[in-house]
Design an enzyme around this catalytic site. Structure first.
Site, PDB file in Angstrom:
ATOM      1  N   TRP A 124       0.826  -1.208   0.000  1.00  0.00           N
ATOM      2  CA  TRP A 124       0.000   0.000   0.000  1.00  0.00           C
ATOM      3  C   TRP A 124       0.867   1.268   0.000  1.00  0.00           C
ATOM      4  O   TRP A 124       0.554   2.247  -0.672  1.00  0.00           O
ATOM      5  CB  TRP A 124      -0.931  -0.016   1.224  1.00  0.00           C
ATOM      6  CG  TRP A 124      -1.899   1.120   1.248  1.00  0.00           C
ATOM      7  CD1 TRP A 124      -1.865   2.201   2.068  1.00  0.00           C
ATOM      8  CD2 TRP A 124      -3.048   1.294   0.407  1.00  0.00           C
ATOM      9  NE1 TRP A 124      -2.924   3.041   1.792  1.00  0.00           N
ATOM     10  CE2 TRP A 124      -3.661   2.509   0.778  1.00  0.00           C
ATOM     11  CE3 TRP A 124      -3.610   0.537  -0.632  1.00  0.00           C
ATOM     12  CZ2 TRP A 124      -4.808   3.002   0.151  1.00  0.00           C
ATOM     13  CZ3 TRP A 124      -4.756   1.024  -1.257  1.00  0.00           C
ATOM     14  CH2 TRP A 124      -5.339   2.226  -0.865  1.00  0.00           C
ATOM     15  N   ASP A 135     -13.292  -8.324  10.297  1.00  0.00           N
ATOM     16  CA  ASP A 135     -14.343  -9.322  10.096  1.00  0.00           C
ATOM     17  C   ASP A 135     -15.620  -8.643   9.615  1.00  0.00           C
ATOM     18  O   ASP A 135     -16.614  -8.550  10.331  1.00  0.00           O
ATOM     19  CB  ASP A 135     -14.581 -10.084  11.396  1.00  0.00           C
ATOM     20  CG  ASP A 135     -15.281 -11.398  11.115  1.00  0.00           C
ATOM     21  OD1 ASP A 135     -15.766 -11.569   9.967  1.00  0.00           O
ATOM     22  OD2 ASP A 135     -15.362 -12.238  12.010  1.00  0.00           O
ATOM     23  N   PHE A 136     -15.565  -8.163   8.349  1.00  0.00           N
ATOM     24  CA  PHE A 136     -16.651  -7.335   7.808  1.00  0.00           C
ATOM     25  C   PHE A 136     -17.916  -8.122   7.487  1.00  0.00           C
ATOM     26  O   PHE A 136     -18.936  -7.545   7.192  1.00  0.00           O
ATOM     27  CB  PHE A 136     -16.157  -6.612   6.556  1.00  0.00           C
ATOM     28  CG  PHE A 136     -15.160  -7.429   5.780  1.00  0.00           C
ATOM     29  CD1 PHE A 136     -15.579  -8.474   4.992  1.00  0.00           C
ATOM     30  CD2 PHE A 136     -13.798  -7.165   5.887  1.00  0.00           C
ATOM     31  CE1 PHE A 136     -14.668  -9.258   4.300  1.00  0.00           C
ATOM     32  CE2 PHE A 136     -12.880  -7.952   5.187  1.00  0.00           C
ATOM     33  CZ  PHE A 136     -13.305  -9.003   4.396  1.00  0.00           C
ATOM     34  N   ARG A 185      -8.235  -4.841  -1.725  1.00  0.00           N
ATOM     35  CA  ARG A 185      -7.828  -6.254  -1.731  1.00  0.00           C
ATOM     36  C   ARG A 185      -8.693  -7.088  -0.789  1.00  0.00           C
ATOM     37  O   ARG A 185      -8.210  -7.942  -0.064  1.00  0.00           O
ATOM     38  CB  ARG A 185      -6.345  -6.380  -1.347  1.00  0.00           C
ATOM     39  CG  ARG A 185      -5.450  -5.737  -2.367  1.00  0.00           C
ATOM     40  CD  ARG A 185      -4.059  -5.577  -1.864  1.00  0.00           C
ATOM     41  NE  ARG A 185      -4.028  -4.841  -0.621  1.00  0.00           N
ATOM     42  CZ  ARG A 185      -2.939  -4.268  -0.119  1.00  0.00           C
ATOM     43  NH1 ARG A 185      -1.812  -4.360  -0.757  1.00  0.00           N
ATOM     44  NH2 ARG A 185      -2.982  -3.612   1.011  1.00  0.00           N
ATOM     45  N   HIS A 187     -11.223  -9.681  -3.858  1.00  0.00           N
ATOM     46  CA  HIS A 187     -10.496 -10.757  -4.574  1.00  0.00           C
ATOM     47  C   HIS A 187     -10.302 -12.009  -3.713  1.00  0.00           C
ATOM     48  O   HIS A 187      -9.946 -13.056  -4.229  1.00  0.00           O
ATOM     49  CB  HIS A 187      -9.148 -10.255  -5.139  1.00  0.00           C
ATOM     50  CG  HIS A 187      -8.056 -10.072  -4.131  1.00  0.00           C
ATOM     51  ND1 HIS A 187      -6.732  -9.932  -4.505  1.00  0.00           N
ATOM     52  CD2 HIS A 187      -8.066 -10.002  -2.775  1.00  0.00           C
ATOM     53  CE1 HIS A 187      -5.980  -9.788  -3.426  1.00  0.00           C
ATOM     54  NE2 HIS A 187      -6.756  -9.815  -2.371  1.00  0.00           N
ATOM     55  N   ASP A 188     -10.544 -11.874  -2.402  1.00  0.00           N
ATOM     56  CA  ASP A 188     -10.423 -13.044  -1.520  1.00  0.00           C
ATOM     57  C   ASP A 188     -11.667 -13.936  -1.532  1.00  0.00           C
ATOM     58  O   ASP A 188     -11.628 -15.044  -0.998  1.00  0.00           O
ATOM     59  CB  ASP A 188     -10.212 -12.591  -0.064  1.00  0.00           C
ATOM     60  CG  ASP A 188      -8.823 -12.021   0.176  1.00  0.00           C
ATOM     61  OD1 ASP A 188      -7.924 -12.289  -0.636  1.00  0.00           O
ATOM     62  OD2 ASP A 188      -8.647 -11.311   1.176  1.00  0.00           O
ATOM     63  N   ASN A 244      -3.102 -17.081  -7.720  1.00  0.00           N
ATOM     64  CA  ASN A 244      -2.727 -17.079  -6.305  1.00  0.00           C
ATOM     65  C   ASN A 244      -3.956 -17.066  -5.406  1.00  0.00           C
ATOM     66  O   ASN A 244      -3.958 -17.668  -4.336  1.00  0.00           O
ATOM     67  CB  ASN A 244      -1.828 -15.887  -5.976  1.00  0.00           C
ATOM     68  CG  ASN A 244      -1.219 -16.007  -4.598  1.00  0.00           C
ATOM     69  OD1 ASN A 244      -0.731 -17.073  -4.243  1.00  0.00           O
ATOM     70  ND2 ASN A 244      -1.278 -14.951  -3.815  1.00  0.00           N
ATOM     71  N   GLN A 268      -4.652 -19.665  -2.492  1.00  0.00           N
ATOM     72  CA  GLN A 268      -4.594 -19.158  -1.117  1.00  0.00           C
ATOM     73  C   GLN A 268      -5.909 -18.666  -0.526  1.00  0.00           C
ATOM     74  O   GLN A 268      -5.970 -18.376   0.668  1.00  0.00           O
ATOM     75  CB  GLN A 268      -3.626 -17.973  -1.079  1.00  0.00           C
ATOM     76  CG  GLN A 268      -2.179 -18.364  -0.882  1.00  0.00           C
ATOM     77  CD  GLN A 268      -1.402 -17.192  -0.294  1.00  0.00           C
ATOM     78  OE1 GLN A 268      -0.803 -16.446  -1.011  1.00  0.00           O
ATOM     79  NE2 GLN A 268      -1.440 -17.044   1.019  1.00  0.00           N
TER      80      GLN A 268
HETATM   81  C1  ASE Z   1      -4.606 -11.448  -0.260  1.00  0.00           C
HETATM   82  C2  ASE Z   1      -3.448 -10.793  -0.651  1.00  0.00           C
HETATM   83  C3  ASE Z   1      -2.308 -11.562  -0.823  1.00  0.00           C
HETATM   84  C4  ASE Z   1      -4.638 -12.824  -0.039  1.00  0.00           C
HETATM   85  C5  ASE Z   1      -3.492 -13.581  -0.211  1.00  0.00           C
HETATM   86  C6  ASE Z   1      -2.321 -12.954  -0.608  1.00  0.00           C
HETATM   87  C7  ASE Z   1      -0.997 -11.220  -1.205  1.00  0.00           C
HETATM   88  C8  ASE Z   1      -0.253 -12.393  -1.238  1.00  0.00           C
HETATM   89  N1  ASE Z   1      -1.065 -13.434  -0.871  1.00  0.00           N
HETATM   90  O1  ASE Z   1      -5.749 -10.720  -0.097  1.00  0.00           O
HETATM   91  C9  ASE Z   1      -0.464  -9.855  -1.447  1.00  0.00           C
HETATM   92  C10 ASE Z   1      -0.726  -9.332  -2.811  1.00  0.00           C
HETATM   93  N2  ASE Z   1      -0.498 -10.344  -3.753  1.00  0.00           N
HETATM   94  C11 ASE Z   1      -1.542 -10.769  -4.443  1.00  0.00           C
HETATM   95  C12 ASE Z   1      -1.303 -12.024  -5.169  1.00  0.00           C
HETATM   96  O2  ASE Z   1      -2.605 -10.187  -4.444  1.00  0.00           O
END
Ligand code: ASE
Length: 297
Positions: free
Chosen positions: A163, A188-189, A204, A207-208, A254, A258
């Site tokens: 950031w 914990d939204f 970010r 995207h999770d 990723n 993850q």
């Molecule tokens: C997330 C961000 C990340 C979840 C897993 C993650 C990052 C690494 N692993 O919200 C940091 C930014 N990298 C990516 C791939 O977004």
């Protein structure tokens, strides 16, 4: 060998060996090479090896790879090679550099790299690999990602480090002056109540998560705020055909390895917002890793 074959072989080898580059940088950083050279520049490989408690032959190889990668510079004095940090290393690879990416590097090395060891299974099963990689059940993503105090701190500091470099571009992508009260959503939204604000930042976060949870979160925000309120999403945008940019494609993969989410195209984000009741939708590519999306009620 034909000229084309030659080019392809070069490209093939670059991809074949690509992981070694990441791993060499991770290792030099984890061993403390850049921090040592930042406080005491111009050291020989023998001194560096001794100070960091490593084998000197291994250290010499690692240092010379770092020189080729432009992470270190070398100067010859009386027939001895003296190593020092390049600007890049000073900026990003030392623990206390102003733009340090130390925690994110550690996170990529320890957590992300380990999960990618199970990319095959992730693609076979279509789910993240916390169980295989760390023996942690992943039915609660928060518990998997924040599985220990150490892991939480590394991840949080790492995200903050990204950031600190990319924040300005996404925050200046739109005129945010119509939004006096801004709330940066985190934690914990899904369980906590959404406070009232003029603008919500979701950096970010989406995207999770799979579409259903994203729509649930956006719907909660939509219900919590007044007409005219906005949501600023900070994510890396995929091209509409999803065939680029490579960084966004790899980050999306990723997310598969993850998390429960993926990276999305502008149209996919628009669809999420529409489903949650938002109307006005704009996006701006920044040309850097993270892009900005603004929707309004
Ligand atoms: C997330 C961000 C990340 C979840 C897993 C993650 C990052 C690494 N692993 O919200 C940091 C930014 N990298 C990516 C791939 O977004």
């Amino acid at each position: 060998m034909s000229f084309a074959e030659d080019l392809d072989y070069g490209l093939f080898n670059e991809y074949l060996n690509g992981f070694m580059v990441s791993k060499a940088m991770f290792t030099a950083c984890e061993l403390g090479v850049f921090d040592l050279l930042e406080s005491e520049g111009f050291l020989t490989f023998n001194v560096i090896a001794e100070r960091l408690g490593t084998n000197s032959h291994g250290m010499e190889q690692l240092l010379d790879i770092c020189v080729t990668l432009k992470l270190l510079k070398v100067e010859m004095k009386k027939g001895k090679a003296l190593y020092q940090n390049t600007e890049l290393a000073t900026l990003y690879l030392t623990k206390s550099g102003p733009k340090s990416q130390y925690n994110m590097l550690l996170y990529m090395s320890k957590t992300t790299y380990s999960c990618w060891n199970h990319l095959t299974e992730a693609i076979r099963e279509g789910k993240n690999q916390y169980m295989r990689t760390f023996g942690i059940p992943s039915d609660d993503l928060f518990e998997a990602i924040y599985r220990s105090e150490e892991e939480l701190v590394k991840f949080m500091h790492g995200l903050h480090e990204i950031w600190s470099i990319n924040g300005r571009d996404v925050i200046t992508a739109f005129d945010l002056s119509p939004f006096p009260l801004i709330y940066d959503l985190g934690g914990d939204f899904f369980r906590d109540a959404i406070p009232e604000a003029d603008l919500y930042i979701l950096a970010r976060i989406l995207h999770d998560w799979a579409d259903k949870k994203c729509i649930q979160l956006l719907t909660n925000i939509h219900q919590a705020c007044k007409p005219g309120c906005g949501v600023l999403v900070v994510e890396t945008l995929l091209a509409e055909d999803k065939r680029g940019p490579l960084t966004s494609q790899l980050y999306s993969m990723n997310m598969l390895v993850q998390t429960e989410g993926k990276e999305r195209t502008p149209t996919e984000y628009q669809e999420l917002f529409t489903q949650a009741g938002f109307q006005d939708f704009q996006f701006k590519k920044t040309g850097k890793i993270y892009d900005a999306i603004l929707a309004r009620k």
